[in-house]
Design an enzyme around this catalytic site. Structure first.
Site, PDB file in Angstrom:
ATOM      1  N   LEU A 188       4.004  12.669   1.268  1.00 47.63           N
ATOM      2  CA  LEU A 188       4.348  13.755   1.375  1.00 47.63           C
ATOM      3  C   LEU A 188       3.504  14.431   2.415  1.00 47.63           C
ATOM      4  O   LEU A 188       3.563  14.872   3.569  1.00 47.63           O
ATOM      5  CB  LEU A 188       5.678  14.255   1.192  1.00 47.63           C
ATOM      6  CG  LEU A 188       6.574  14.888   1.272  1.00 47.63           C
ATOM      7  CD1 LEU A 188       7.804  14.421   2.502  1.00 47.63           C
ATOM      8  CD2 LEU A 188       7.788  15.737   0.987  1.00 47.63           C
ATOM      9  N   LYS A 197       1.890   1.984  -5.389  1.00 45.75           N
ATOM     10  CA  LYS A 197       2.272   1.445  -6.834  1.00 45.75           C
ATOM     11  C   LYS A 197       1.509   1.380  -7.545  1.00 45.75           C
ATOM     12  O   LYS A 197       1.847   1.750  -8.847  1.00 45.75           O
ATOM     13  CB  LYS A 197       3.034  -0.336  -6.185  1.00 45.75           C
ATOM     14  CG  LYS A 197       3.888  -0.070  -5.378  1.00 45.75           C
ATOM     15  CD  LYS A 197       3.535  -1.820  -5.102  1.00 45.75           C
ATOM     16  CE  LYS A 197       2.672  -2.555  -3.704  1.00 45.75           C
ATOM     17  NZ  LYS A 197       2.080  -2.049  -2.820  1.00 45.75           N
ATOM     18  N   GLY A 198       0.495   1.826  -7.528  1.00 42.39           N
ATOM     19  CA  GLY A 198      -0.839   1.487  -8.479  1.00 42.39           C
ATOM     20  C   GLY A 198      -1.080   3.185  -8.970  1.00 42.39           C
ATOM     21  O   GLY A 198      -0.858   3.243 -10.246  1.00 42.39           O
ATOM     22  N   GLN A 201       1.751  -6.368  -3.589  1.00 40.37           N
ATOM     23  CA  GLN A 201       2.507  -6.631  -1.725  1.00 40.37           C
ATOM     24  C   GLN A 201       3.583  -5.817  -1.773  1.00 40.37           C
ATOM     25  O   GLN A 201       3.884  -4.929  -3.108  1.00 40.37           O
ATOM     26  CB  GLN A 201       2.816  -8.278  -1.502  1.00 40.37           C
ATOM     27  CG  GLN A 201       1.119  -8.722  -1.344  1.00 40.37           C
ATOM     28  CD  GLN A 201       0.244  -9.128  -2.337  1.00 40.37           C
ATOM     29  OE1 GLN A 201       1.314 -10.209  -4.166  1.00 40.37           O
ATOM     30  NE2 GLN A 201      -0.466  -9.062  -2.723  1.00 40.37           N
ATOM     31  N   ALA A 222      -4.337  -7.979  -3.608  1.00 37.23           N
ATOM     32  CA  ALA A 222      -3.413  -6.543  -3.729  1.00 37.23           C
ATOM     33  C   ALA A 222      -4.907  -5.677  -3.698  1.00 37.23           C
ATOM     34  O   ALA A 222      -5.563  -6.173  -4.225  1.00 37.23           O
ATOM     35  CB  ALA A 222      -2.547  -7.197  -4.990  1.00 37.23           C
ATOM     36  N   GLY A 223      -4.500  -4.339  -3.659  1.00 36.75           N
ATOM     37  CA  GLY A 223      -5.105  -3.485  -4.171  1.00 36.75           C
ATOM     38  C   GLY A 223      -5.286  -2.376  -3.828  1.00 36.75           C
ATOM     39  O   GLY A 223      -3.996  -1.863  -3.102  1.00 36.75           O
ATOM     40  N   HIS A 224      -5.233  -1.156  -5.703  1.00 32.82           N
ATOM     41  CA  HIS A 224      -4.487  -0.206  -5.933  1.00 32.82           C
ATOM     42  C   HIS A 224      -5.476   0.795  -5.893  1.00 32.82           C
ATOM     43  O   HIS A 224      -6.319   0.426  -7.065  1.00 32.82           O
ATOM     44  CB  HIS A 224      -3.501  -0.510  -6.915  1.00 32.82           C
ATOM     45  CG  HIS A 224      -2.195  -1.811  -7.338  1.00 32.82           C
ATOM     46  ND1 HIS A 224      -1.653  -2.301  -5.548  1.00 32.82           N
ATOM     47  CD2 HIS A 224      -2.772  -3.171  -7.678  1.00 32.82           C
ATOM     48  CE1 HIS A 224      -1.256  -3.046  -6.120  1.00 32.82           C
ATOM     49  NE2 HIS A 224      -1.780  -4.113  -6.915  1.00 32.82           N
ATOM     50  N   ASP A 241       0.839  -1.433   0.254  1.00 30.34           N
ATOM     51  CA  ASP A 241      -0.367   0.409  -0.234  1.00 30.34           C
ATOM     52  C   ASP A 241       0.845   1.501   0.231  1.00 30.34           C
ATOM     53  O   ASP A 241       0.655   2.330   0.160  1.00 30.34           O
ATOM     54  CB  ASP A 241      -0.783   0.222   1.033  1.00 30.34           C
ATOM     55  CG  ASP A 241      -2.015  -1.517   1.307  1.00 30.34           C
ATOM     56  OD1 ASP A 241      -2.210  -1.577   0.021  1.00 30.34           O
ATOM     57  OD2 ASP A 241      -1.530  -1.674   2.680  1.00 30.34           O
ATOM     58  N   GLU A 242       2.083   0.998  -0.522  1.00 31.22           N
ATOM     59  CA  GLU A 242       2.813   2.531  -0.501  1.00 31.22           C
ATOM     60  C   GLU A 242       2.065   3.751  -1.737  1.00 31.22           C
ATOM     61  O   GLU A 242       2.785   5.003  -2.197  1.00 31.22           O
ATOM     62  CB  GLU A 242       4.569   2.179  -0.895  1.00 31.22           C
ATOM     63  CG  GLU A 242       4.754   1.360  -0.366  1.00 31.22           C
ATOM     64  CD  GLU A 242       4.826  -0.245   0.037  1.00 31.22           C
ATOM     65  OE1 GLU A 242       3.514  -0.909  -0.782  1.00 31.22           O
ATOM     66  OE2 GLU A 242       5.730  -1.423   0.627  1.00 31.22           O
TER      67      GLU A 242
HETATM   68  P1  GDP Z   1      -0.185  -0.341  -4.031  1.00 33.52           P
HETATM   69  O1  GDP Z   1      -1.397  -1.325  -2.909  1.00 33.52           O
HETATM   70  O2  GDP Z   1       0.834   0.231  -3.200  1.00 33.52           O
HETATM   71  O3  GDP Z   1      -0.923   0.526  -4.682  1.00 33.52           O
HETATM   72  O4  GDP Z   1      -1.445   1.759  -2.787  1.00 33.52           O
HETATM   73  P2  GDP Z   1      -2.793   1.268  -2.222  1.00 33.52           P
HETATM   74  O5  GDP Z   1      -3.595   2.252  -3.362  1.00 33.52           O
HETATM   75  O6  GDP Z   1      -3.219   0.347  -1.493  1.00 33.52           O
HETATM   76  O7  GDP Z   1      -2.529   2.713  -1.055  1.00 33.52           O
HETATM   77  C1  GDP Z   1      -1.739   4.243  -1.657  1.00 33.52           C
HETATM   78  C2  GDP Z   1      -3.346   5.092  -1.443  1.00 33.52           C
HETATM   79  O8  GDP Z   1      -2.672   6.204  -0.989  1.00 33.52           O
HETATM   80  C3  GDP Z   1      -4.196   5.047  -2.152  1.00 33.52           C
HETATM   81  O9  GDP Z   1      -5.669   5.566  -1.681  1.00 33.52           O
HETATM   82  C4  GDP Z   1      -3.898   6.562  -3.197  1.00 33.52           C
HETATM   83  O10 GDP Z   1      -4.473   7.092  -4.349  1.00 33.52           O
HETATM   84  C5  GDP Z   1      -2.800   6.960  -1.858  1.00 33.52           C
HETATM   85  N1  GDP Z   1      -1.852   7.780  -2.453  1.00 33.52           N
HETATM   86  C6  GDP Z   1      -0.620   7.318  -3.492  1.00 33.52           C
HETATM   87  N2  GDP Z   1       0.364   8.463  -3.551  1.00 33.52           N
HETATM   88  C7  GDP Z   1      -0.670   9.365  -2.526  1.00 33.52           C
HETATM   89  C8  GDP Z   1       0.264  10.673  -2.163  1.00 33.52           C
HETATM   90  O11 GDP Z   1       1.688  11.291  -2.787  1.00 33.52           O
HETATM   91  N3  GDP Z   1      -0.573  11.530  -0.904  1.00 33.52           N
HETATM   92  C9  GDP Z   1      -1.803  11.471  -0.968  1.00 33.52           C
HETATM   93  N4  GDP Z   1      -2.244  11.612  -0.359  1.00 33.52           N
HETATM   94  N5  GDP Z   1      -2.369   9.837  -1.032  1.00 33.52           N
HETATM   95  C10 GDP Z   1      -1.292   9.220  -2.500  1.00 33.52           C
HETATM   96  P1  IMO Z   2      -1.295  -4.281  -2.056  1.00 31.96           P
HETATM   97  O1  IMO Z   2      -0.418  -5.222  -3.554  1.00 31.96           O
HETATM   98  C1  IMO Z   2      -0.384  -4.945   2.008  1.00 31.96           C
HETATM   99  C2  IMO Z   2      -1.278  -8.736   3.596  1.00 31.96           C
HETATM  100  C3  IMO Z   2      -2.232  -9.357   4.410  1.00 31.96           C
HETATM  101  C4  IMO Z   2      -1.015 -10.340   5.410  1.00 31.96           C
HETATM  102  C5  IMO Z   2      -0.756 -11.163   4.132  1.00 31.96           C
HETATM  103  C6  IMO Z   2      -1.086 -12.217   3.366  1.00 31.96           C
HETATM  104  O2  IMO Z   2      -2.000  -3.381  -2.604  1.00 31.96           O
HETATM  105  O3  IMO Z   2       0.064  -4.110  -1.447  1.00 31.96           O
HETATM  106  P2  IMO Z   2      -2.571 -12.797   2.035  1.00 31.96           P
HETATM  107  O4  IMO Z   2      -4.276 -12.708   1.801  1.00 31.96           O
HETATM  108  O5  IMO Z   2      -1.637 -12.850   0.741  1.00 31.96           O
HETATM  109  O6  IMO Z   2      -1.471 -14.501   2.210  1.00 31.96           O
HETATM  110  O7  IMO Z   2      -2.773 -12.546   3.032  1.00 31.96           O
HETATM  111  O8  IMO Z   2      -0.255  -9.802   3.731  1.00 31.96           O
HETATM  112  N1  IMO Z   2      -1.114  -8.654   2.397  1.00 31.96           N
HETATM  113  C7  IMO Z   2      -1.172  -6.940   2.345  1.00 31.96           C
HETATM  114  N2  IMO Z   2      -0.953  -5.827   2.538  1.00 31.96           N
HETATM  115  N3  IMO Z   2      -1.109  -4.709   0.744  1.00 31.96           N
HETATM  116  C8  IMO Z   2      -1.507  -5.518   0.183  1.00 31.96           C
HETATM  117  O9  IMO Z   2      -1.035  -5.884  -1.131  1.00 31.96           O
HETATM  118  C9  IMO Z   2      -1.417  -6.332   0.195  1.00 31.96           C
HETATM  119  N4  IMO Z   2      -1.809  -8.027   0.040  1.00 31.96           N
HETATM  120  C10 IMO Z   2      -1.417  -9.300   1.001  1.00 31.96           C
HETATM  121  O10 IMO Z   2      -3.080  -8.550   5.442  1.00 31.96           O
HETATM  122  O11 IMO Z   2      -1.062  -9.565   6.234  1.00 31.96           O
HETATM  123 MG    MG Z   3      -2.606  -1.683  -1.722  1.00 27.55          MG
END
Ligand code: GDP
Ligand code: IMO
Ligand code: MG
Length: 431
Positions: free
Chosen positions: A335, A16-17, A227, A39-41, A13-14
């Protein structure tokens, strides 16, 4: 032209999407190489003065970029119901999904593995991993155990039935006798999978060949991790990890692109740290500061809606991710979430039972006992969401980026200041 990997440098959840979407228009292919719908992007796209939000789980984020070919690589585990649900959702919103290609060698998440994931977690009780319950672990276990069902099996009913029979022989017993659950029968399972064959057929191909030919033609391939490094089955905080290779090595094995073609590895790292599920997390905050980060950063899971655990930036982990993945560029995201703090702590090393560790302790127990050693950087109050160049950032925000860069083992080439594509400060062109 090269193959480029995007990887998560922390626990997922950094952002990446968003990073993939940002680069999408400059690449020809975006490949998901590991994981599945765990995953959830979230991708936010500016359309005029309106913002459109997309939540993707199984599909590569590149599916949102016109002209870019999205690929589900051999390293992915595919829940076919989710695949078609996501495709229909995008079609309904006018996104052209017709270019999607799916590897014939990717594995399929069958019903018994979704059930096993959930009942195993319940069985583990306080020792649970906190999985997403999507059947990811049991499906990868079948793959390693050589009893998995692959996409190509769905096009040969005889083979499919043989394989399902073989695997259900054992799993049926486990589900019934250990977990007191009635498993789906062989017929039900085969029928469910066969139902997708016709719609799936045009998408399926030898994606390894397709991608290598594209590289031969001089096209650019972006490999997008699900992940992250600390969730990688080899390099993460085992056993509190996912079951796939989320690091840059996995980009090769999960796509069929050899390491010699990978020229750049972009690490996505949040300006603080989050984690979902169980497992050690040295900089985790259990106080108001953690609640503040969760609220301002909207840190709730895209997949399960769970509140994410929040903590300060951990440079030990970032350095580790830089090393394990060969990160060439970091994108420092969110940031803007740190705006308004008087001082911002950054973990530079750990204290483990009186001994300083500048690198990740190799021993799991030591990592569980790691106490962060913080450096405190001055905060800033100005709204930075409109910053588009590094010079637009207030001096203390610039200093934060520079200090973190110094500690983290690779240059920070872009900085996120908001969720939308435009809300990005580029310091060095990424591609
Ligand atoms: P991923 O799994 O690495 O693709 O990340 P997620 O989408 O799960 O979580 C990142 C969240 O932060 C999402 O809701 C994005 O819309 C949001 N996001 C990404 N970059 C930024 C940023 O620079 N600032 C803010 N405020 N939100 C961001
Ligand atoms: P994205 O791509 C954050 C975590 C789960 C659990 C562990 C194992 O959005 O960054 P699993 O269902 O994969 O066997 O669960 O990994 N986990 C994530 N945490 N972002 C994700 O994906 C994750 N995908 C799995 O919460 O701790
Ligand atoms: Mg995510």
């Amino acid at each position: 032209m090269p193959a480029i990997a995007i990887i998560g440098a922390q626990w997922g959840d950094e952002g990446k999407g968003k990073a993939t979407d940002l680069l999408g228009s400059r690449v020809d292919y975006v490949v998901k190489f590991n994981g599945g719908n765990n995953a959830g992007h979230t991708v936010v796209i500016d359309r005029g003065d309106k913002q459109e939000k997309y939540a993707l789980h199984l599909l590569p984020s590149g599916i949102l970029t016109p002209g870019c070919t999205p690929v589900i690589g051999n390293g992915v585990v595919v829940d076919l119901a989710v695949l078609f649900e996501e495709l229909e959702g995008l079609d309904a919103r006018g996104v052209d999904t017709s270019r999607l290609r799916v590897s014939a060698n990717a594995h399929v998440i069958a019903d018994y593995n979704r059930t096993l994931d959930k009942v195993t977690e319940r069985f583990l009780g306080s020792r649970r991993i906190g999985t997403t319950g999507r059947g990811i672990g049991p499906t990868y276990a079948d793959k390693m155990n050589r009893v998995g069902i692959r996409i190509q099996d769905i096009f040969d009913e005889k083979i499919l039935r043989q394989k399902v029979e073989g695997v259900l022989d054992l799993k049926g017993q486990i589900l019934t006798k250990v977990y007191n659950r009635r498993p789906a029968t062989v017929d039900e399972t085969v029928e469910e999978l066969l139902a997708y064959a016709e719609r799936l057929a045009p998408m399926v191909s030898d994606t390894g060949l397709l991608l290598n030919q594209a590289l031969d033609r001089g096209e650019t391939v972006l490999l997008e991790a699900g992940q992250a490094t600390l969730l990688d089955v080899d390099h993460g905080t085992y056993p509190f990890v996912t079951s796939s290779s989320a690091t840059s090595g996995g980009a090769c094995t999960g796509s069929g692109i050899p390491p010699t073609r990978l020229e750049q590895v972009i690490g996505i790292v949040k300006a603080y740290t989050t984690r979902v599920g169980e497992g050690p997390f040295p900089t985790e905050l259990h106080d108001d500061a953690g609640e503040h980060l969760r609220k301002v950063g909207a840190e709730f899971g895209t997949t399960t809606g769970r509140p994410r655990r929040c903590g300060w930036y951990d440079a030990v982990i970032a350095r580790y991710a830089a090393r394990v993945n060969g990160v060439t560029d970091f994108v420092l995201t969110k940031l803007d979430v740190l705006t308004g703090l008087e001082r911002v702590p950054v973990c530079v090393a750990y204290d483990v039972d009186g001994t300083r560790h500048d690198e990740m302790p190799v021993n799991q127990t030591d990592f569980h006992h790691a106490v962060p050693i913080y450096e405190y950087l001055d905060g800033w109050w100005e709204d930075i969401s409109g910053a588009r160049t590094f010079a637009d950032l207030p001096a203390n925000a610039r200093r934060y980026v520079e200090a973190v860069e110094e500690m983290s083992g690779a240059r920070i080439s872009a900085v996120g200041v908001g969720p939308s594509r435009a809300a990005t400060v580029v310091r060095h062109e990424l591609i």
